[in-house]
Write an enzyme that holds these catalytic residues in place. Structure first.
Site, PDB file in Angstrom:
ATOM      1  N   GLU A  60       0.817  -1.223   0.000  1.00  0.00           N
ATOM      2  CA  GLU A  60       0.000   0.000   0.000  1.00  0.00           C
ATOM      3  C   GLU A  60       0.845   1.266   0.000  1.00  0.00           C
ATOM      4  OE1 GLU A  60      -0.732  -2.640   1.929  1.00  0.00           O
ATOM      5  OE2 GLU A  60      -2.710  -3.242   1.206  1.00  0.00           O
ATOM      6  N   PHE A  83      -9.218  -2.037   0.829  1.00  0.00           N
ATOM      7  CA  PHE A  83     -10.067  -1.626   1.948  1.00  0.00           C
ATOM      8  C   PHE A  83      -9.485  -0.343   2.526  1.00  0.00           C
ATOM      9  CE2 PHE A  83     -10.877  -6.105   1.597  1.00  0.00           C
ATOM     10  CZ  PHE A  83     -12.186  -6.290   1.992  1.00  0.00           C
ATOM     11  N   ASP A  85      -9.227   0.388   5.406  1.00  0.00           N
ATOM     12  CA  ASP A  85      -8.455  -0.011   6.585  1.00  0.00           C
ATOM     13  C   ASP A  85      -6.958  -0.116   6.265  1.00  0.00           C
ATOM     14  OD1 ASP A  85     -10.966  -1.476   8.334  1.00  0.00           O
ATOM     15  OD2 ASP A  85     -11.144  -1.362   6.160  1.00  0.00           O
ATOM     16  N   PHE A  86      -6.634  -0.428   5.004  1.00  0.00           N
ATOM     17  CA  PHE A  86      -5.229  -0.623   4.633  1.00  0.00           C
ATOM     18  C   PHE A  86      -4.499   0.703   4.435  1.00  0.00           C
ATOM     19  CE2 PHE A  86      -6.625  -4.779   2.304  1.00  0.00           C
ATOM     20  CZ  PHE A  86      -7.066  -5.298   3.513  1.00  0.00           C
ATOM     21  N   HIS A 129     -11.475  -4.800   8.369  1.00  0.00           N
ATOM     22  CA  HIS A 129     -11.996  -4.644   7.003  1.00  0.00           C
ATOM     23  C   HIS A 129     -13.361  -3.951   6.991  1.00  0.00           C
ATOM     24  CE1 HIS A 129      -9.045  -7.893   6.487  1.00  0.00           C
ATOM     25  NE2 HIS A 129      -9.020  -7.613   5.208  1.00  0.00           N
TER      26      HIS A 129
END
Lengths: 323, 328
Positions: A60, A83, A85-86, A129
């Site tokens: 990422e 996501f 979240d990443f 997630h």
């Protein structure tokens, strides 16, 4: 008019600009052959090839960093994070690089880049997630943040996001991908900072965005039975923010409920509440009310997740508490 | 490798320009005339100079917190640099960036950077843009030894390698990550060995020998221009000053610095130039004076420039939105 899903709308927005401008390209994890974790880019790999629809390693930091570098060097990248979240893994590239370069270099470098960020809960994906992290992004000067709720807006906001010379965070709610909606034959870019009044009303204003637009409309239907006439505003763009539409509505209804799916502590709705309190307080004749998720990570169990996330009933109760 | 006299003189001039600029910055900081943090490049001049000697104006570089040398080597203007160090409106960043954030898009300088390891992935993006557009531009990514322990080093080199991007990773191994010696921050001595992990060529050279740096980077640049992918070039060097001005450098022995001063890249090059009759001693003296004058003029320009207007504080956050100004 045509019918398509939210996911198809996102794709259509990207596809329109890719057909027009060879500098627009997509990259991210599994966006190519696989068509994206949620299928949003499906078919684009076959149509545009592996140069313009690129699978990346699971990196990422490199995805956002390469978006910054390629945008600085004249391309218009669309980076997909699987996501939101990443984002934590690429946060330096976003917050210290993308958001700052325009300013700290005195406007010498432009970064026309879009980062697509699938967000939100409701898919039983548990704590890593399912988050709603828009407040992290709206807090950072230098980023624009948009959050479509329907296919038409998904297209229009994507066109504007790609056209923008600044880093645009394009947040998508995962549970909306398959949700259909009416779409004009030719969708125009939707300028950022223009909210959409989804339902007019006179008694209370609900301000929300993304998936909670649907919950708010459902709540409005329920409240109508109690003769409470609700106005529902879909912000669409969290920054820049359409303050005028908010103020106009509160001047009419004098009551406001702010709804998001975020953990309530430190949520973007807190910023909205503070802004309304500072700039529109005398128009309010009741407390500024917020609805959000509980202050917990998102749990896995369906029963627990449904309990933690806000729903239409929570909105109904919040509205009723003001009367 | 044959290098023209013209190129040799240009490299010598660049090294001198960096040394004089940095020495002036050191003194100005000591006098309290430059605010903030200043990280000086003194002792490492051969790396930036040798590496940038193969680059064109339209090639890119990414730089570090110790970036003045890179920017000068890539063609940055001393006046705008010095004005930026002073925080003036005429500075490269209109006084909003300072020493650690100088950029010049017209020279492909994608910015000095205050975050250790941030350049690796940005350089990959610039390399991607060059490859995507089908130009033969390259990007040189400068970074220090300590940044090779950041995840971005791995992510960046891996991506550059699988996509065969025209990026040359130039590591300035000056032996320290702030106060922590290389032996204490990683279990290798030659960082170039890490190239193996990415299936790219890796080479270690004497970073205080401008010709050695030039030769290694030149080969890497020509490979990159031909679409043959990235290279990792490690240049062993040393920073004479502390990590930042004001750093008491208690973490390293004085003898170590003295040893490295004997390997000062500038007298080494002067010796070569005079022995090989590239320039006369009189020419060398004249060039030194010219560079000093240029630095003095830059200071003069900076001192005479205006401070930024308060209105500018809310500009450039976005290209199109001007943030709300302070309401008093």
């Amino acid at each position: 008019m045509r019918k398509m899903t939210y996911g198809q709308g996102i794709k259509e927005g990207m596809r329109i600009r890719m057909l027009e401008n060879p500098d627009v390209f997509i990259f991210g994890e599994d966006v190519g052959l696989f068509g994206g974790c949620f299928g949003v880019t499906s078919g684009l790999f076959d149509e545009f090839g592996d140069k313009r629809v690129r699978d990346t390693p699971i990196s990422e930091g490199a995805i956002i960093g390469a978006a910054v570098g390629s945008a600085a060097a004249g391309l218009r990248p669309i980076a997909e994070l699987m996501f939101i979240d990443f984002l934590t893994v690429g946060m330096d590239q976003l917050v210290n690089q993308a958001a700052k370069m325009g300013y700290m270099f005195g406007g010498k470098i432009k970064l026309p880049m879009v980062v697509r960020l699938p967000a939100g809960g409701g898919v039983r994906a548990a704590a890593q997630h399912s988050q709603s992290l828009e407040a992290w992004l709206t807090h950072v000067p230098g980023l624009k943040v948009v959050y479509p709720s329907n296919p038409q807006d998904a297209i229009g906001l994507m066109l504007s996001a790609i056209d923008d010379d600044n880093p645009v965070m394009y947040i998508e709610h995962k549970t909306l991908y398959a949700v259909p909606g009416e779409v004009e034959d030719e969708v125009k870019p939707i300028p950022f900072g223009k909210a959409n009044i989804k339902k007019e009303g006179t008694d209370v204003t609900i301000i929300t965005y993304g998936k909670q637009v649907y919950d708010a409309l459902k709540a409005a239907e329920i409240l109508a039975k109690d003769d409470i006439d609700v106005e529902v505003i879909d912000l669409r763009s969290l920054y820049p923010l359409d303050k005028q539409t908010i103020f106009n509505s509160i001047e009419k209804t004098h009551k406001v409920v702010l709804v998001s799916e975020e953990a309530k502590r430190g949520a973007y709705t807190g910023e909205l509440a503070a802004m309304i309190a500072e700039e529109c307080f005398f128009e309010c004749d009741a407390p500024i009310k917020r609805v959000g998720a509980l202050n917990t990570p998102i749990p896995f169990s369906a029963e627990l997740e449904d309990y933690v996330l806000p729903n239409a009933e929570d909105i109904v109760n919040a509205v009723k508490s003001l009367f | 490798m044959k290098i023209s006299n013209q190129s040799i003189i240009e490299m010598y001039e660049k090294m001198l320009k960096i040394r004089k600029f940095e020495t002036k910055a050191m003194n100005l900081f000591a006098e309290g005339k430059i605010p903030g943090f200043v990280h000086l490049y003194i002792g490492e001049e051969a790396v930036a100079t040798g590496a940038c000697a193969s680059l064109r104006d339209d090639d890119y570089i990414t730089s570090t917190h110790r970036g003045h040398g890179h920017i000068i080597a890539k063609g940055g203007d001393l006046k705008y640099m010095m004005a930026e160090l002073f925080g003036k409106e005429t500075g490269y960043c209109k006084g909003k960036g300072g020493s650690m954030h100088i950029a010049d898009a017209t020279k492909g300088i994608l910015g000095a950077n205050g975050i250790v390891g941030a350049g690796h992935t940005i350089a990959v993006g610039a390399g991607l843009a060059a490859q995507y557009k089908g130009t033969d531009q390259v990007c040189v990514c400068f970074f220090g030894d300590a940044s090779t322990n950041q995840s971005t080093f791995h992510e960046g080199l891996n991506l550059a390698s699988i996509w065969k991007l025209p990026v040359v990773f130039v590591c300035e191994n000056n032996g320290y990550g702030i106060s922590v010696s290389q032996a204490r921050h990683q279990a290798i001595t030659d960082i170039s060995v890490r190239a193996v992990a990415y299936n790219m060529p890796g080479i270690t050279v004497d970073g205080n020998d401008v010709f050695a740096v030039y030769e290694a980077v030149n080969e890497a640049v020509s490979r990159a221009r031909k679409g043959q992918g990235p290279t990792l070039v490690e240049c062993k060097t040393y920073r004479w000053r502390g990590h930042f001005e004001g750093d008491p450098t208690v973490y390293r022995p004085v003898e170590e610095l003295e040893q490295w001063k004997k390997k000062d890249p500038i007298p080494r090059m002067e010796k070569y130039i005079i022995e090989n009759k590239v320039m006369t001693e009189a020419d060398v003296t004249k060039l030194n004076e010219k560079m000093e004058k240029m630095v003095d003029d830059a200071v003069d320009f900076a001192v005479k420039s205006n401070n930024p207007s308060m209105a500018s504080a809310v500009e450039d956050v976005y290209t199109d939105i001007i943030e709300e100004a302070r309401v008093r």
